[in-house]
Design a protein around this motif. Structure first.
Motif, short mmCIF file in Angstrom:
data_model
loop_
_atom_site.label_atom_id
_atom_site.label_comp_id
_atom_site.label_asym_id
_atom_site.label_seq_id
_atom_site.Cartn_x
_atom_site.Cartn_y
_atom_site.Cartn_z
N TRP A 137 34.80 45.47 35.25
CA TRP A 137 35.10 46.27 34.13
C TRP A 137 35.37 45.17 32.77
O TRP A 137 36.26 44.57 33.00
CB TRP A 137 36.67 46.85 34.23
CG TRP A 137 37.14 47.71 33.23
CD1 TRP A 137 37.88 47.26 31.99
CD2 TRP A 137 36.86 49.15 32.93
NE1 TRP A 137 38.01 48.46 31.26
CE2 TRP A 137 37.54 49.66 31.67
CE3 TRP A 137 36.47 50.15 33.98
CZ2 TRP A 137 37.66 50.79 31.49
CZ3 TRP A 137 36.59 51.54 33.42
CH2 TRP A 137 37.08 51.84 32.36
N ALA A 138 34.33 45.33 31.82
CA ALA A 138 34.60 44.37 30.81
C ALA A 138 35.26 44.79 29.61
O ALA A 138 34.55 44.94 28.37
CB ALA A 138 33.05 44.05 30.31
N LYS A 139 36.46 44.92 29.74
CA LYS A 139 37.43 45.20 28.62
C LYS A 139 37.25 44.42 27.39
O LYS A 139 37.13 45.03 26.33
CB LYS A 139 38.75 45.56 29.17
CG LYS A 139 39.50 46.15 28.17
CD LYS A 139 40.97 46.33 28.63
CE LYS A 139 41.89 47.05 27.69
NZ LYS A 139 43.29 47.42 28.27
N PHE A 140 36.94 43.38 27.52
CA PHE A 140 36.94 42.26 26.51
C PHE A 140 35.76 42.55 25.33
O PHE A 140 35.76 42.07 24.31
CB PHE A 140 36.58 40.86 27.18
CG PHE A 140 35.52 40.66 27.88
CD1 PHE A 140 34.30 40.47 27.14
CD2 PHE A 140 35.66 40.64 29.28
CE1 PHE A 140 33.20 39.99 28.01
CE2 PHE A 140 34.37 40.71 30.28
CZ PHE A 140 33.37 40.35 29.37
N LEU A 152 26.90 51.66 31.78
CA LEU A 152 27.97 51.54 30.61
C LEU A 152 28.67 53.22 30.58
O LEU A 152 28.17 54.16 30.62
CB LEU A 152 27.24 51.56 29.23
CG LEU A 152 26.47 50.27 29.24
CD1 LEU A 152 25.85 50.42 27.68
CD2 LEU A 152 27.29 48.83 29.17
N LEU A 153 30.11 53.05 30.67
CA LEU A 153 31.04 54.02 30.67
C LEU A 153 31.54 54.33 29.56
O LEU A 153 31.95 53.28 28.85
CB LEU A 153 31.89 54.00 31.94
CG LEU A 153 31.50 53.76 33.17
CD1 LEU A 153 32.69 53.59 34.24
CD2 LEU A 153 30.52 55.03 33.74
N TYR A 154 32.05 55.51 29.25
CA TYR A 154 32.70 55.97 27.90
C TYR A 154 33.48 57.14 28.25
O TYR A 154 33.18 58.10 29.06
CB TYR A 154 31.65 56.06 26.68
CG TYR A 154 30.68 57.19 26.79
CD1 TYR A 154 31.03 58.26 26.39
CD2 TYR A 154 29.45 56.87 27.45
CE1 TYR A 154 29.93 59.46 26.42
CE2 TYR A 154 28.53 57.87 27.69
CZ TYR A 154 28.78 59.11 27.04
OH TYR A 154 27.90 60.16 27.27
N GLY A 155 34.44 57.10 27.66
CA GLY A 155 35.26 58.40 27.70
C GLY A 155 35.31 59.41 26.43
O GLY A 155 36.05 60.42 26.65
N ALA A 156 34.31 59.24 25.60
CA ALA A 156 34.14 60.17 24.73
C ALA A 156 33.32 61.51 25.15
O ALA A 156 32.53 61.46 26.11
CB ALA A 156 33.23 59.63 23.54
#
Length: 93
Positions: A11-14, A67-71
């Motif tokens: 998880w590359a939150k940065f 790549l994941l996204y929440g939109a």
């Protein structure tokens, strides 16, 4: 899908856009062109971006990078910007 159920290896939150930019964008399509510009600038200025691109390059030799996204909007979201950024960087390395 909950993050815990996604079975994510890394998880590359940065590498995510800043909270301020994300909140300003607000998933409004009319804000997307400026969001693209500002998020790209954040990526360029982020000292961890180079390592992230190198990691993607290594990963892509044997597997996919997802790549994941929440939109809900599949066109106007940070993953679209990040994908284009990664592809551009990989072409130049």
């Amino acid at each position: 899908m909950a993050k815990a159920k996604a079975d994510i290896a890394f998880w590359a939150k940065f590498i995510a856009p800043s909270t301020e930019l994300r909140e300003w964008f607000g998933h409004k399509p009319e804000n997307f062109p400026i969001f693209v510009q500002k998020y790209t600038e954040e990526l360029e200025d982020n000292p961890e971006t180079e390592g992230f691109i190198a990691l993607c390059k290594r990963q892509l030799k044997e597997n996919n990078v997802t790549l994941l996204y929440g939109a809900k909007d599949e066109v106007h979201n940070q993953a679209v910007v990040l994908k284009n950024f990664i592809e551009t960087k990989l072409k130049t390395t």
